[in-house]
Design a protein around this motif. Structure first.
Motif, PDB file in Angstrom:
ATOM      1  N   GLY A 114     -14.828   3.081  -6.460  1.00 30.61           N
ATOM      2  CA  GLY A 114     -15.188   4.152  -6.465  1.00 30.61           C
ATOM      3  C   GLY A 114     -15.262   5.416  -7.176  1.00 30.61           C
ATOM      4  O   GLY A 114     -13.717   5.416  -7.594  1.00 30.61           O
ATOM      5  N   THR A 115     -16.451   6.824  -7.130  1.00 31.91           N
ATOM      6  CA  THR A 115     -15.584   7.305  -8.044  1.00 31.91           C
ATOM      7  C   THR A 115     -14.339   8.356  -7.621  1.00 31.91           C
ATOM      8  O   THR A 115     -13.773   9.074  -8.434  1.00 31.91           O
ATOM      9  CB  THR A 115     -17.305   9.008  -7.988  1.00 31.91           C
ATOM     10  N   THR A 116     -14.497   7.942  -5.875  1.00 33.02           N
ATOM     11  CA  THR A 116     -13.081   8.707  -5.542  1.00 33.02           C
ATOM     12  C   THR A 116     -11.770   8.036  -5.107  1.00 33.02           C
ATOM     13  O   THR A 116     -10.730   8.316  -5.042  1.00 33.02           O
ATOM     14  CB  THR A 116     -13.199   9.115  -4.186  1.00 33.02           C
ATOM     15  N   SER A 117     -11.564   6.773  -5.380  1.00 30.46           N
ATOM     16  CA  SER A 117     -10.509   5.817  -5.467  1.00 30.46           C
ATOM     17  C   SER A 117      -9.150   6.419  -6.102  1.00 30.46           C
ATOM     18  O   SER A 117      -8.146   6.203  -5.715  1.00 30.46           O
ATOM     19  CB  SER A 117     -11.365   4.056  -5.924  1.00 30.46           C
ATOM     20  N   PRO A 118      -9.277   6.889  -7.753  1.00 24.23           N
ATOM     21  CA  PRO A 118      -8.298   7.702  -8.414  1.00 24.23           C
ATOM     22  C   PRO A 118      -7.502   8.490  -6.908  1.00 24.23           C
ATOM     23  O   PRO A 118      -6.141   8.164  -7.487  1.00 24.23           O
ATOM     24  CB  PRO A 118      -8.610   8.193  -9.062  1.00 24.23           C
ATOM     25  N   ALA A 119      -8.376   9.381  -5.797  1.00 20.61           N
ATOM     26  CA  ALA A 119      -7.359   9.953  -5.814  1.00 20.61           C
ATOM     27  C   ALA A 119      -6.473   8.959  -4.283  1.00 20.61           C
ATOM     28  O   ALA A 119      -5.583   9.411  -3.803  1.00 20.61           O
ATOM     29  CB  ALA A 119      -8.304  11.045  -3.679  1.00 20.61           C
ATOM     30  N   LEU A 120      -7.318   7.931  -3.670  1.00 23.97           N
ATOM     31  CA  LEU A 120      -6.015   7.254  -2.584  1.00 23.97           C
ATOM     32  C   LEU A 120      -5.609   6.570  -3.355  1.00 23.97           C
ATOM     33  O   LEU A 120      -4.397   5.915  -3.181  1.00 23.97           O
ATOM     34  CB  LEU A 120      -7.185   5.858  -2.773  1.00 23.97           C
ATOM     35  N   ALA A 121      -5.342   6.329  -4.823  1.00 23.25           N
ATOM     36  CA  ALA A 121      -4.389   5.328  -5.538  1.00 23.25           C
ATOM     37  C   ALA A 121      -3.172   6.317  -5.757  1.00 23.25           C
ATOM     38  O   ALA A 121      -2.142   6.311  -5.326  1.00 23.25           O
ATOM     39  CB  ALA A 121      -4.791   5.600  -6.847  1.00 23.25           C
ATOM     40  N   GLY A 122      -3.644   7.986  -5.811  1.00 23.29           N
ATOM     41  CA  GLY A 122      -3.339   8.935  -5.649  1.00 23.29           C
ATOM     42  C   GLY A 122      -2.518   8.674  -4.263  1.00 23.29           C
ATOM     43  O   GLY A 122      -0.999   9.696  -4.431  1.00 23.29           O
ATOM     44  N   ALA A 123      -2.870   9.169  -3.542  1.00 17.17           N
ATOM     45  CA  ALA A 123      -2.331   8.683  -1.983  1.00 17.17           C
ATOM     46  C   ALA A 123      -1.259   7.833  -2.137  1.00 17.17           C
ATOM     47  O   ALA A 123       0.457   8.062  -1.246  1.00 17.17           O
ATOM     48  CB  ALA A 123      -3.315   8.881  -0.869  1.00 17.17           C
ATOM     49  N   ALA A 124      -1.185   6.335  -2.207  1.00 17.72           N
ATOM     50  CA  ALA A 124      -0.404   5.499  -2.524  1.00 17.72           C
ATOM     51  C   ALA A 124       0.588   5.662  -3.413  1.00 17.72           C
ATOM     52  O   ALA A 124       1.836   5.699  -3.063  1.00 17.72           O
ATOM     53  CB  ALA A 124      -0.624   5.048  -3.115  1.00 17.72           C
ATOM     54  N   LEU A 125       0.522   7.181  -4.388  1.00 20.16           N
ATOM     55  CA  LEU A 125       1.665   7.192  -5.499  1.00 20.16           C
ATOM     56  C   LEU A 125       2.329   7.905  -4.676  1.00 20.16           C
ATOM     57  O   LEU A 125       3.704   8.178  -4.830  1.00 20.16           O
ATOM     58  CB  LEU A 125       1.406   7.615  -6.129  1.00 20.16           C
ATOM     59  N   ALA A 126       1.667   9.026  -3.967  1.00 19.81           N
ATOM     60  CA  ALA A 126       2.482  10.052  -3.505  1.00 19.81           C
ATOM     61  C   ALA A 126       3.862   9.173  -1.867  1.00 19.81           C
ATOM     62  O   ALA A 126       4.280   9.754  -1.640  1.00 19.81           O
ATOM     63  CB  ALA A 126       1.765  11.160  -2.432  1.00 19.81           C
ATOM     64  N   VAL A 127       2.762   7.757  -0.956  1.00 22.11           N
ATOM     65  CA  VAL A 127       3.867   7.707  -0.069  1.00 22.11           C
ATOM     66  C   VAL A 127       4.785   7.063  -0.700  1.00 22.11           C
ATOM     67  O   VAL A 127       6.048   7.599  -0.131  1.00 22.11           O
ATOM     68  CB  VAL A 127       2.899   6.438   0.117  1.00 22.11           C
ATOM     69  N   LEU A 128       4.513   6.549  -2.180  1.00 26.87           N
ATOM     70  CA  LEU A 128       5.844   5.719  -2.760  1.00 26.87           C
ATOM     71  C   LEU A 128       6.696   7.316  -3.062  1.00 26.87           C
ATOM     72  O   LEU A 128       8.283   7.235  -2.816  1.00 26.87           O
ATOM     73  CB  LEU A 128       5.436   5.665  -4.244  1.00 26.87           C
ATOM     74  N   GLY A 129       6.871   8.321  -3.774  1.00 31.37           N
ATOM     75  CA  GLY A 129       7.261   9.520  -3.890  1.00 31.37           C
ATOM     76  C   GLY A 129       8.173   9.364  -2.479  1.00 31.37           C
ATOM     77  O   GLY A 129       9.108   9.722  -2.343  1.00 31.37           O
ATOM     78  N   LEU A 130       7.215   9.597  -1.124  1.00 27.64           N
ATOM     79  CA  LEU A 130       8.256  10.015  -0.070  1.00 27.64           C
ATOM     80  C   LEU A 130       8.952   8.241   0.526  1.00 27.64           C
ATOM     81  O   LEU A 130      10.599   9.070   0.827  1.00 27.64           O
ATOM     82  CB  LEU A 130       7.087  10.005   0.825  1.00 27.64           C
ATOM     83  N   GLY A 131       8.634   7.830  -0.061  1.00 27.75           N
ATOM     84  CA  GLY A 131       9.970   6.092   0.168  1.00 27.75           C
ATOM     85  C   GLY A 131      11.228   6.593  -0.659  1.00 27.75           C
ATOM     86  O   GLY A 131      11.806   6.826  -0.167  1.00 27.75           O
ATOM     87  N   VAL A 132      10.317   6.718  -2.016  1.00 28.31           N
ATOM     88  CA  VAL A 132      11.657   6.860  -3.007  1.00 28.31           C
ATOM     89  C   VAL A 132      12.723   8.565  -2.283  1.00 28.31           C
ATOM     90  O   VAL A 132      14.139   8.099  -2.574  1.00 28.31           O
ATOM     91  CB  VAL A 132      11.936   7.833  -4.441  1.00 28.31           C
ATOM     92  N   ALA A 133      12.219   9.450  -1.872  1.00 28.82           N
ATOM     93  CA  ALA A 133      12.727  10.745  -1.559  1.00 28.82           C
ATOM     94  C   ALA A 133      13.620  10.447  -0.058  1.00 28.82           C
ATOM     95  O   ALA A 133      14.555  10.498  -0.508  1.00 28.82           O
ATOM     96  CB  ALA A 133      12.350  11.934  -0.954  1.00 28.82           C
ATOM     97  N   SER A 134      13.281   9.685   0.656  1.00 26.11           N
ATOM     98  CA  SER A 134      13.734   8.955   1.580  1.00 26.11           C
ATOM     99  C   SER A 134      15.328   8.414   0.971  1.00 26.11           C
ATOM    100  O   SER A 134      16.485   8.200   1.842  1.00 26.11           O
ATOM    101  CB  SER A 134      11.998   7.794   2.607  1.00 26.11           C
ATOM    102  N   VAL A 135      15.394   7.344   0.179  1.00 23.85           N
ATOM    103  CA  VAL A 135      16.009   6.405  -0.055  1.00 23.85           C
ATOM    104  C   VAL A 135      17.064   7.825  -0.410  1.00 23.85           C
ATOM    105  O   VAL A 135      18.323   7.162  -0.030  1.00 23.85           O
ATOM    106  CB  VAL A 135      15.633   5.254  -1.057  1.00 23.85           C
ATOM    107  N   ALA A 136      16.785   9.040  -1.354  1.00 18.67           N
ATOM    108  CA  ALA A 136      17.356   9.718  -1.963  1.00 18.67           C
ATOM    109  C   ALA A 136      18.905  10.227  -0.659  1.00 18.67           C
ATOM    110  O   ALA A 136      19.634  10.082  -0.930  1.00 18.67           O
ATOM    111  CB  ALA A 136      16.742  10.660  -2.919  1.00 18.67           C
ATOM    112  N   GLN A 137      17.997  10.582   0.201  1.00 19.73           N
ATOM    113  CA  GLN A 137      18.389  11.798   1.251  1.00 19.73           C
ATOM    114  C   GLN A 137      19.585  10.580   1.464  1.00 19.73           C
ATOM    115  O   GLN A 137      20.699  10.764   1.997  1.00 19.73           O
ATOM    116  CB  GLN A 137      17.503  11.801   2.785  1.00 19.73           C
ATOM    117  N   ALA A 138      19.105   8.719   2.117  1.00 14.53           N
ATOM    118  CA  ALA A 138      20.243   8.335   2.619  1.00 14.53           C
ATOM    119  C   ALA A 138      21.544   8.155   1.949  1.00 14.53           C
ATOM    120  O   ALA A 138      22.420   7.988   2.389  1.00 14.53           O
ATOM    121  CB  ALA A 138      18.856   6.505   2.668  1.00 14.53           C
ATOM    122  N   VAL A 139      21.145   7.687   0.553  1.00 13.59           N
ATOM    123  CA  VAL A 139      21.995   7.682  -0.565  1.00 13.59           C
ATOM    124  C   VAL A 139      23.373   8.650  -0.067  1.00 13.59           C
ATOM    125  O   VAL A 139      24.465   8.947  -0.351  1.00 13.59           O
ATOM    126  CB  VAL A 139      21.725   7.435  -1.811  1.00 13.59           C
TER     127      VAL A 139
END
Length: 419
Positions: A354-379
């Motif tokens: 669908g036309t708006t599906s890139p936004a949902l793909a972006g949301a998944a990437l933002a969740v990944l960004g939160l995960g990487v930031a959380s790992v950085a904080q733990a380190v």
């Protein structure tokens, strides 16, 4: 805030204008050079490639130079690249000129961020970086639309000549307002020492957060025009105004992020990424009506650029021995996010979601960004936790039993084992 920040903002305004204006001039350039639109699109990629290569390379090889001199030299290269773009006789020479124009982009922002933070107290560092980036976000509101109109009425070559003039104004501002400085002892180790500072895991985690977080933005923003026309029902003539709303949101988010990050760097970063997840996840719903779609575009710019200053400062702090190089590498990461995010968003479209599906793909990437930031904080927490003493008496006044040797556990010398 120091007036010298204005000089950095002028340079950022010129860089932001030349980076994004090509997207609006592609039909004009393709028609004039007798090439296809996809072929003209390679001019955007050539610029981005110049940024990715030039950002760490130029920052590293100029590490021992005065930062004021470096900034003026980088902006001079920017002027030359845009002037050559205006004079390019064909597609091949224009590709080379666009690549040349992109080379100083990342290094200018990287070195500029170091200069900006050096001119203010520690509690205002993030705000100073956001004021430099203000030129970039304002370029999306005023610079790009004005330059696009100029190109459409006077020819695309006139646009790049005008950008060259902006570059000359930036050089004059840098010469007048940036204070003289000396060569930097921190960079006396040369290129090898600069590169060694980037081998730290926290630095790479910070760069990874930039790639994922801004990849989320570009996964959606690269396809925002078809979302606005096909899903929300806007006429194509209104898209330019709506993209200006994105610039307004980006400017507000940039200033807000700088102010908040001075109080809580990680809190602002996590809050910005969480907001980005929420906005992108709501995009399919918000794109059902014109009013909510306009709000969605504004909120997208705001949520994404709240994280700009925190990410820039975090990378610089994690590579304190080479802040200019690390800061420039973060700009390279930003452009990798641009290319990677657009590719992932395109995959969602090609899969028929669908036309708006890139936004949902972006949301998944933002969740990944939160995960990487959380790992950085733990380190970071793990590295700051002091080791548990061993073979020591139970109290500070006691003495070890006869026959036992107490081993001295001195704290590890900073930088002895870890870059």
């Amino acid at each position: 805030m120091p007036l010298a920040l204005l000089a950095l903002a002028v340079g950022a305004f010129g860089i932001g204008t030349t980076e994004f204006v090509m997207m609006g001039l592609l039909p004009d350039v393709a028609d004039d050079l007798h090439i296809s639109i996809p072929a003209a699109g390679h001019l955007v990629s050539a610029y981005a490639l110049g940024v990715v290569i030039g950002a760490p390379l130029l920052a590293a090889v100029t590490a021992r130079m005065s930062r004021r001199t470096v900034l003026m030299a980088l902006m001079s290269l920017f002027v030359v690249g845009n002037a050559l773009s205006a004079l390019a006789p064909g597609n091949g020479s224009l590709l080379a000129a666009r690549f040349l124009s992109g080379l100083p982009h990342g290094a200018f922002f990287g070195v500029g961020a170091v200069v900006a933070t050096a001119m203010v107290p520690p509690e205002r560092k993030a705000r100073s970086v956001s004021l430099m980036f203000l030129g970039l976000t304002v370029a999306n509101i005023a610079g790009v639309p004005a330059a696009t109109l100029m190109g459409q009425h006077f020819g695309w070559r006139a646009t790049f000549l005008a950008v060259s003039v902006i570059g000359l104004a930036a050089i004059a501002s840098l010469a007048l307002l940036i204070p003289h400085d000396r060569e930097h002892a921190a960079s006396s180790a040369g290129l090898r020492g600069e590169l060694a500072a980037l081998t730290s895991l926290p630095v790479w985690l910070a760069l990874g957060t930039t790639v994922a977080g801004f990849g989320a933005l570009f996964a959606a923003y690269s396809y925002v025009t078809p979302m606005l026309t096909d899903a929300a029902g806007f006429a194509e003539t209104n898209v330019t105004l709506l993209l200006a709303l994105f610039g307004v949101g980006a400017t507000a988010g940039n200033l807000l992020g700088g102010r908040l990050a001075d109080h809580s760097l990680r809190g602002t970063l996590f809050g910005g990424l969480a907001s980005l997840v929420a906005v992108l996840a709501l995009f399919p719903l918000l794109m059902r009506a014109e009013a909510s779609a306009a709000l969605a575009v504004t909120l997208l710019g705001m949520a994404a650029f709240v994280t700009g200053s925190p990410l820039q400062l975090m990378v610089m702090e994690k590579a304190a021995a080479a802040p200019s190089l690390a800061s420039s590498a973060n700009q390279a990461a930003f452009n990798l996010a641009n290319a990677g995010g657009a590719w992932i968003g395109g995959l969602a479209l090609a899969a028929g979601f669908g036309t708006t599906s890139p936004a949902l793909a972006g949301a998944a990437l933002a969740v990944l960004g939160l995960g990487v930031a959380s790992v950085a904080q733990a380190v970071d927490r793990h590295r700051k936790t002091p080791p548990t003493p061993r073979n020591t008496p139970p109290s500070g006044r006691g003495t070890p039993p006869p026959g036992r040797v107490v081993t001295s556990h001195l704290p590890e010398e900073p930088g002895a084992l870890h870059p």
